[in-house]
Design a protein around this motif. Structure first.
Motif, short mmCIF file in Angstrom:
data_model
loop_
_atom_site.label_atom_id
_atom_site.label_comp_id
_atom_site.label_asym_id
_atom_site.label_seq_id
_atom_site.Cartn_x
_atom_site.Cartn_y
_atom_site.Cartn_z
N GLU A 195 -13.90 -22.26 18.66
CA GLU A 195 -13.52 -22.41 17.25
C GLU A 195 -12.06 -22.06 17.04
OE1 GLU A 195 -16.24 -22.47 14.11
OE2 GLU A 195 -16.41 -24.06 15.62
N VAL A 196 -11.38 -21.67 18.09
CA VAL A 196 -9.96 -21.38 17.92
C VAL A 196 -9.20 -22.61 17.44
CG1 VAL A 196 -9.34 -21.88 20.32
CG2 VAL A 196 -7.95 -20.29 18.99
N GLU A 197 -9.65 -23.79 17.84
CA GLU A 197 -9.01 -25.03 17.37
C GLU A 197 -10.10 -26.01 16.95
OE1 GLU A 197 -5.63 -28.27 18.68
OE2 GLU A 197 -6.88 -27.39 20.27
N VAL A 198 -10.04 -26.41 15.68
CA VAL A 198 -11.00 -27.37 15.13
C VAL A 198 -10.20 -28.52 14.50
CG1 VAL A 198 -12.93 -27.76 13.56
CG2 VAL A 198 -12.65 -25.53 14.67
N CYS A 199 -10.63 -29.75 14.77
CA CYS A 199 -9.96 -30.94 14.22
C CYS A 199 -10.82 -31.53 13.10
CB CYS A 199 -9.72 -31.98 15.31
SG CYS A 199 -8.62 -31.41 16.62
N TYR A 200 -10.15 -32.08 12.10
CA TYR A 200 -10.85 -32.59 10.92
C TYR A 200 -10.37 -34.00 10.58
CZ TYR A 200 -12.15 -27.71 10.16
OH TYR A 200 -12.65 -26.44 10.30
N GLN A 201 -11.27 -34.75 9.95
CA GLN A 201 -10.94 -36.08 9.44
C GLN A 201 -11.86 -36.37 8.25
OE1 GLN A 201 -11.07 -39.14 12.43
NE2 GLN A 201 -9.51 -40.39 11.42
N VAL A 202 -11.31 -37.01 7.24
CA VAL A 202 -12.07 -37.36 6.03
C VAL A 202 -12.41 -38.85 6.06
CG1 VAL A 202 -11.97 -37.57 3.51
CG2 VAL A 202 -11.12 -35.50 4.63
N LEU A 203 -13.63 -39.16 5.68
CA LEU A 203 -14.09 -40.54 5.56
C LEU A 203 -14.42 -40.83 4.10
CD1 LEU A 203 -15.18 -43.26 6.67
CD2 LEU A 203 -17.39 -42.11 6.96
N ALA A 204 -13.86 -41.91 3.57
CA ALA A 204 -14.21 -42.37 2.21
C ALA A 204 -15.10 -43.60 2.32
CB ALA A 204 -12.95 -42.70 1.42
N GLU A 205 -16.26 -43.52 1.70
CA GLU A 205 -17.16 -44.68 1.62
C GLU A 205 -16.88 -45.39 0.30
OE1 GLU A 205 -21.08 -43.12 2.04
OE2 GLU A 205 -20.91 -42.82 4.21
N THR A 206 -16.48 -46.66 0.38
CA THR A 206 -15.99 -47.36 -0.81
C THR A 206 -16.75 -48.67 -1.03
OG1 THR A 206 -14.31 -48.69 0.33
CG2 THR A 206 -13.69 -46.45 -0.30
N THR A 207 -16.59 -49.20 -2.24
CA THR A 207 -17.08 -50.54 -2.60
C THR A 207 -15.94 -51.29 -3.26
OG1 THR A 207 -19.35 -49.76 -2.91
CG2 THR A 207 -18.76 -51.87 -3.90
N ALA A 208 -15.60 -52.43 -2.69
CA ALA A 208 -14.52 -53.27 -3.23
C ALA A 208 -15.13 -54.44 -4.00
CB ALA A 208 -13.62 -53.78 -2.12
N THR A 209 -14.63 -54.68 -5.21
CA THR A 209 -15.02 -55.86 -5.98
C THR A 209 -14.01 -56.95 -5.69
OG1 THR A 209 -15.99 -54.48 -7.71
CG2 THR A 209 -15.50 -56.78 -8.26
#
Length: 580
Positions: free
Chosen positions: A455-469
C-alpha cells in the motif's frame, strides 16, 4: 375564291328561302402584282356576260372611278398603266345583262404593301416551338410563310395556308439546345409578301449545378420582341417527374436565378415563363433538367467521447455525416477554451460508419485536463467544427490518517451525459473498484493499510460512464477514462523514548510504516558526543552496548536520517533513556 363561293351559297340560300331576286356576284379578286390585277371569273347565271369593270381610287375609302372594262370573259388580268406610280385602291364589278339585279363589288385591294403579320408570341411547348401571330389586315392573303434563323441564314421552313390560320408548331426546332428566332410573312396568291418585322425568339434556359454552393444556377435570355414590356417572369420547377411548382416571381429584366433548396440525387426540371404587360401573353422557355449531384458539407459533426489512455495519450471519438464529401480532419487541442491549436490530422478514407475514434499520439493528459475539438475540411474547402470537449483530470495526494485524497474534474462534452463516475485503484497487476458515496461525486478519500507493504504506492484512475445523444437522434453509451495517478505514502515514524535491555523493550529502534525503498541511517551518542552505535538497517536496533561493553543507565542522543523515495529527506534528533 372562298369568299366568292361563300357569297354564292349564302345568296342562293337567301333566294330560295325568301324568294328574292338573284344578285350578280363579283369576280374573285385575287391579288395585284406590279400594277397588274388578277382575278378569277365570276359565276352568274342570271344573264349573259358583258364585262368586268375595274374601279380605282387613291384613297381606301374612295371616291372610286371606272378605270377600265374588260369585255373578254377569258381575260382574267389587267395592267394599270399608273403613269405616276401612285398607290391605288381597286375593286371589281361583274357586268352581266341581268336587268334589275344588283352587282356586288369585290374586295378592295391595293397595289401597296401587304398588311404586316406581327408575331404575338413564340413559346416552347412540350419540346416544340409554337409561333402565334396576328392575321394580316390585307383581304387577299392566302398563306403565311414561317422563317427561322439557322446556321445557313434566315430561311423559310414552312408555309401554312388559310387567311385565318394564326399559329404554327415547329417540330423540327431544337429549343432545348439553342435560342430559336422566327419571322412570319403574309403572302397573297401573286406571291406578294408582307415585310420582315422584328424577329421573335424563344427563351433559352440553361442551368448548372453549383456543387460547392449546393445550388443550381439558372440563366436565360428574357423575351425581347414584345411591343409591351415584360410584366413579370416566373420560375417553375418539378422534382423527379412530378407536377410543376412556381418557386419565384422576378421582374422583367432579371436573367439569372439561384435555386438553393436542393436535395442530393433529385432530378430537377426548370422552366422560365415570361408574361407580357397588358396582353398577358405567355412565353415558356425550354425545360432544362439536371440531376442534383452536389458536394455535401459536414453538417452533423459531434464530439462523443474523450478517454485518456495508460500512456496519457487521448482517444478522441466523434460522430459525423458519412455522406459528406470530406477531404481531411484534424484535432485542435489546448488547455484553455478558445485557444486551441492543431495537434493531429488525418484522411477520412472510405467512410462506412458515422462513428469513429482516433488517438492523438502527441497528447499528454497527465498534467491537466485537455480540451479537444474536431474540425473537418471538405472537397470544396468548407470547414466544420464540433463543440469543444474536456477530458477528466484526476489529481490527489496522501491524505491524513493513512489515506489518499483524490479529486477529479468532470467530463465536459455537449450532449453527453455522465451517468456515473467510478474510481479504481491498482497495485501491481491487481485492480479493484473503490466504492463512492455518490454516482456524480468528484472526490474520494481512500484509506490505506499500514500493515500491507504494497500500500505504499497505489495507482488510481476514474471511469465515467456516459450516454451521448447523437445528431441522428440515437443514443450510445461510452466509457471515458481519466489520467492515471500513483500516490506514494510517506514513511510514518514512531520513536520510543526509553528501552530496557533486560526488560520487554530490549532494543532501541524507530518503528517506520511504509518503509520500503528508503535510505536509513541511525547514530547513537553519549553525553560527551562519543559515537556508540551506527546502522543503515532500520530493522536493526541498539541493544545498549558499545561493542561488547554494556553502557550504564542514562540518557543518550540519537540522530536519524531517512531519505524516502519521491519525498524530501528527513532528519530527526532526540534522546532516549537506557534503563537497567
Amino acid at each position: 375564291m372562298i369568299k366568292r363561293l361563300f357569297l354564292l351559297l349564302f345568296c342562293a340560300a337567301l333566294f330560295q328561302g325568301n324568294h328574292l331576286s338573284a344578285q350578280i356576284f363579283p369576280p374573285d379578286f385575287e391579288c395585284i402584282k406590279s400594277d397588274s390585277l388578277f382575278w378569277e371569273a365570276p359565276i352568274n347565271s342570271c344573264g349573259p356576260f358583258v364585262s368586268i369593270d375595274i374601279y380605282f381610287s387613291t384613297q381606301p375609302g374612295g371616291p372610286f372611278s371606272l378605270l377600265a372594262s374588260v369585255t373578254d370573259p377569258m381575260v382574267l388580268d389587267f395592267e394599270d398603266p399608273n403613269p405616276s406610280g401612285e398607290d391605288r385602291y381597286y375593286y371589281l364589278l361583274s357586268n352581266f345583262d341581268c336587268p334589275g339585279e344588283m352587282a356586288i363589288p369585290s374586295d378592295t385591294l391595293s397595289n401597296g404593301n401587304i398588311g404586316d403579320s406581327e408575331i404575338l408570341v413564340v413559346s416552347v411547348e412540350n419540346g416544340e416551338v409554337q409561333v402565334i401571330w396576328e392575321a394580316s389586315s390585307s383581304p387577299q392573303i392566302e398563306s403565311y410563310i414561317i422563317y427561322r434563323t439557322t446556321p445557313l441564314g434566315t430561311i423559310p421552313i414552312d408555309t401554312v395556308f388559310g387567311a385565318g390560320v394564326t399559329s404554327y408548331i415547329d417540330q423540327a426546332a431544337d429549343p432545348s439546345n439553342q435560342e430559336e428566332v422566327y419571322y412570319v410573312l403574309a403572302q397573297d396568291p401573286c406571291g406578294n409578301t408582307s415585310n420582315f418585322l422584328d424577329p421573335h425568339n424563344t427563351i433559352f434556359l440553361n442551368a448548372q449545378v453549383e456543387e460547392c454552393d449546393e445550388a443550381i444556377s439558372l440563366s436565360w435570355s428574357p423575351y425581347s420582341a414584345w411591343s409591351n414590356p415584360i410584366e413579370r417572369q416566373e420560375v417553375w420547377v418539378s422534382e423527379n417527374g412530378g407536377a410543376d411548382t412556381q418557386i419565384a416571381t422576378l421582374d422583367g429584366t432579371t436573367s439569372t436565378f439561384d435555386f438553393s433548396s436542393i436535395t442530393q440525387g433529385v432530378n430537377y426540371c426548370f422552366t422560365i415563363r415570361n408574361i407580357e404587360f397588358q396582353t398577358q401573353a405567355i412565353s415558356n422557355s425550354n425545360v432544362y433538367c439536371v440531376n442534383a449531384f452536389i458536394s455535401l458539407p459536414q453538417r452533423e459533426l459531434m464530439l462523443t467521447n474523450l478517454s485518456v489512455r495508460k500512456d496519457n495519450t487521448v482517444e478522441v471519438s466523434w460522430f459525423w455525416d458519412i455522406q459528406a464529401d470530406l477531404n481531411s480532419y484534424e484535432f485542435l487541442r489546448g488547455t484553455s477554451s478558445g485557444n486551441l491549436q492543431p495537434s493531429f490530422s488525418g484522411l477520412p478514407g472510405i467512410l462506412i460508419n458515422n462513428q469513429i475514434s482516433r488517438i492523438d499520439p502527441t497528447a499528454d493528459a497527465s498534467m491537466s485536463s485537455l480540451i479537444f475539438q474536431v474540425q473537418t475540411l471538405d472537397d470544396c474547402g468548407r470547414s466544420a467544427a464540433s463543440d469543444e470537449g474536456k477530458t477528466i483530470y484526476l489529481s490527489g495526494a496522501p491524505g491524513p490518517g493513512l489515506s489518499n485524497a483524490l479529486t477529479w474534474s468532470s467530463l465536459s462534452i455537449n450532449d453527453v451525459e455522465v451517468n456515473k463516475y467510478r474510481l479504481f485503484r491498482s497495485k501491481g497487476f491487481t485492480s479493484q473498484e473503490v466504492p463512492l458515496a455518490g454516482d456524480l461525486l468528484l472526490e474520494a478519500l481512500d484509506p490505506v493499510d499500514p500493515l500491507d507493504p504494497s500500500e505504499v504506492e497505489v495507482c488510481y484512475q476514474v471511469l465515467a460512464e456516459t450516454t451521448a445523444t447523437l445528431p441522428d437522434g440515437n443514443t450510445q453509451n461510452f466509457d471515458a477514462w481519466s489520467n492515471e495517478i500513483c500516490l506514494v505514502q510517506e514513511p510514518v515514524i514512531r520513536i520510543p523514548t526509553a528501552f530496557a535491555p533486560g526488560g520487554l523493550n530490549t532494543l532501541f529502534r524507530p518503528y517506520i510504516v511504509f518503509s520500503e525503498d528508503i535510505d536509513f541511517n541511525m547514530k547513537i551518542y553519549d553525553r560527551w558526543g562519543q559515537l556508540l552505535f551506527e546502522t543503515n538497517d532500520y530493522l536493526k536496533g541498539w541493544d545498549g552496548r558499545k561493542g561488547l561493553t554494556e553502557m550504564p543507565m542514562g540518557v543518550y542522543t540519537y540522530i536519524l536520517n531517512i531519505n524516502p523515495r519521491d519525498s524530501e529527506p528527513l532528519e530527526k534528533i532526540g534522546t532516549v533513556a537506557l534503563i537497567r
